[in-house]
Design an enzyme around this catalytic site. Structure first.
Site, short mmCIF file in Angstrom:
data_model
loop_
_atom_site.label_atom_id
_atom_site.label_comp_id
_atom_site.label_asym_id
_atom_site.label_seq_id
_atom_site.Cartn_x
_atom_site.Cartn_y
_atom_site.Cartn_z
N ASP A 115 34.89 49.89 39.22
CA ASP A 115 36.16 49.99 39.94
C ASP A 115 36.01 49.52 41.38
O ASP A 115 35.39 50.20 42.19
CB ASP A 115 36.64 51.44 39.88
CG ASP A 115 38.00 51.64 40.51
OD1 ASP A 115 38.50 50.71 41.17
OD2 ASP A 115 38.57 52.72 40.33
N ASP A 313 41.87 43.75 42.47
CA ASP A 313 41.48 45.02 41.88
C ASP A 313 40.96 44.78 40.47
O ASP A 313 41.55 44.04 39.71
CB ASP A 313 42.69 45.96 41.85
CG ASP A 313 42.36 47.31 41.24
OD1 ASP A 313 41.27 47.84 41.54
OD2 ASP A 313 43.17 47.82 40.44
#
Ligand code: NAG
Ligand code: NAG
Ligand code: NAG
Length: 433
Positions: A115, A313
């Site tokens: 992440d 992201d």
């Protein structure tokens, strides 16, 4: 041990324990400073659904997950303080991409969610109450493990630390979950790189189902993050190539450190003081076909006061643009496909077609870098039936979102380099294998 919510969220929580390890494709070792990246639905992933989902079911599931992800990212941007080890109140429900990491001596392998918008580093530990039944980390079996005391300097960097006995512990809320963890240190091995004395959270208790089954590898750049703890080794530089989820047998790669491919083109990496671990870039315009669509500059610009801007992201699946930007792109896309073709919708996608179409290209124009997306990165096709959707969506307006998020489907089959010391983000086409 209680297995949480098995029946309510079948996609992500029906595990087929370590089945992936029997597949010869899954046994290849990580080498150098390069880790294989698996899609969570890959045959090598123990987190893949046991029951095949229809195309529509998968798309709707992924979208629902994105909605939570957008809430999480919006909360990060709205939040006042920079919370180090595990950031924010809302967090991803489940990972999209996972990597192998080995903790302790002798080492124990865990599959961590990757992440880029998070600094968190934590894993479930033996005896964890409420964690996934997939094998947790066993501190007692590691001779290099140690608890960090309340006096340790790292303890001052976690949110609201408390002292239980002499150990530094902390509680946080994570999506619909609560997490109670101790701050600990052990040797971490990534590919063949040993990282002695790595500081992370050892989860003792959770409620809810939001916590990734074997922990989180945050690639954000805040204090106590992996980047912060491996300054000498990796110099805050990494790149990845994310495999397409159409080719689930493919693995991508996460390459850590300053030795990187050199055929990339770059755009400056920006930092937003409101949320310093997110990777902002300057998206200046979007081209559909040959036309630069009309987007109010404020819809794209970095705004340090509101946190608005554009980020890359790895955890969001479908790119989200703030309303005026999305509408402009979508309208031009529809115009180019042709006014006579009927537009339908599917879940949160409002530009779908049930007949074959000829789609225009979409180019993301960053400062100094144009990225023309391959068709596979902008369209999703039903494998049965004949529905095709434009795989972009407007940012949800109910969470006051000001962020444009360049998501993982649009990054698939590209090398994306995060070069923090030189404040630049690089992109090049690459087929991930
Ligand atoms: C943290 O969570 C644990 C387990 O739920 C609980 O026993 C403890 O009281 C909590 N500590 C604080 C400071 O809230
Ligand atoms: C993935 O690999 C397995 C094992 O090698 C093979 O049986 C399967 O057909 C492959 N699936 C796809 C979609 O290529
Ligand atoms: C990006 O595309 C625009 C419009 O087509 C062009 O003017 C510009 O020079 C391109 N920028 C780069 C860095 O290639």
């Amino acid at each position: 041990m209680k297995i949480p919510l098995l029946l309510t969220t079948p996609l992500f929580l029906l595990f087929s324990l370590v089945q992936g390890y029997n597949n010869p494709n899954c046994d290849t070792q990580d080498h150098g400073s390069t880790l294989q990246v698996f899609h969570v639905f890959s045959p090598c992933s123990p987190f893949k659904p046991t029951k095949a989902l229809s195309w529509e079911e998968s798309v709707l599931q992924l979208q629902a997950k994105d909605q939570l992800r957008m809430q999480y990212l919006s909360s990060l941007v709205a939040g006042r303080s920079v919370v180090p080890i595990a950031s924010g109140r809302q967090i991803i429900q489940n990972p999209t991409y996972i990597v192998r990491a080995r903790f302790g001596t002798p080492s124990q392998t865990l599959l961590l969610a990757m992440d880029t918008s998070n600094d968190a580093a934590w894993v479930p530990c033996t005896g964890c109450v409420g964690c996934s039944p997939i094998t947790p980390f066993a501190p007692a079996k590691s001779i290099t493990f140690r608890n960090l005391g309340c006096g340790a300097p790292q303890c001052k960097q976690v949110p609201n630390p408390t002292c239980s006995g002499s150990a530094c512990s902390f509680n946080l809320t994570y999506g619909s979950s609560t997490v109670a963890a101790n701050l600990v240190q052990d040797r971490l091995t990534l590919a063949t790189d040993p990282i002695p004395g790595y500081t992370f959270g050892c989860i003792q208790q959770t409620t809810g189902s939001s916590v990734p089954a074997q922990g989180l590898l945050g690639l954000g750049r805040g204090p106590l993050s992996l980047l912060a703890q491996t300054q000498n080794l990796y110099q805050s530089t990494f790149s990845y190539c994310l495999p397409s989820f159409k080719t689930l047998n493919f693995t991508g790669s996460l390459r850590l450190g300053p030795v990187q491919p050199n055929k990339l083109r770059f755009t400056p990496l920006l930092k937003n003081p409101r949320r310093s671990s997110l990777y902002y870039v300057n998206l200046v315009a979007i081209k559909v076909g040959r036309k630069i669509v009309d987007i109010p500059p404020a819809a794209l610009a970095l705004n340090p006061t509101t946190g608005a801007g554009t980020i890359f992201d790895s955890g969001t699946v479908f790119t989200r643009l703030v309303q005026p930007a999305y509408i402009a792109v979508r309208n031009e896309f529809r115009r180019r496909v042709g006014r006579k073709v009927t537009v339908t919708s599917l879940g949160g996608f409002d530009t779908c077609y049930t007949v074959p179409i000829v789609a225009p290209t979409i180019t993301l124009m960053f400062s100094g870098l144009n990225v023309t997306l391959p068709q596979d990165n902008i369209l999703i096709h039903s494998t049965v039936g004949s529905t095709t959707c434009l795989a972009l969506a407007a940012a949800p307006d109910n969470v006051n979102s000001v962020l444009n998020v360049i998501a993982n489907m649009q990054q698939q089959n590209h090398r994306v380099l995060f070069d923090v010391p030189n404040s630049r983000l690089g992109v090049a086409r690459e087929v991930c294998t």
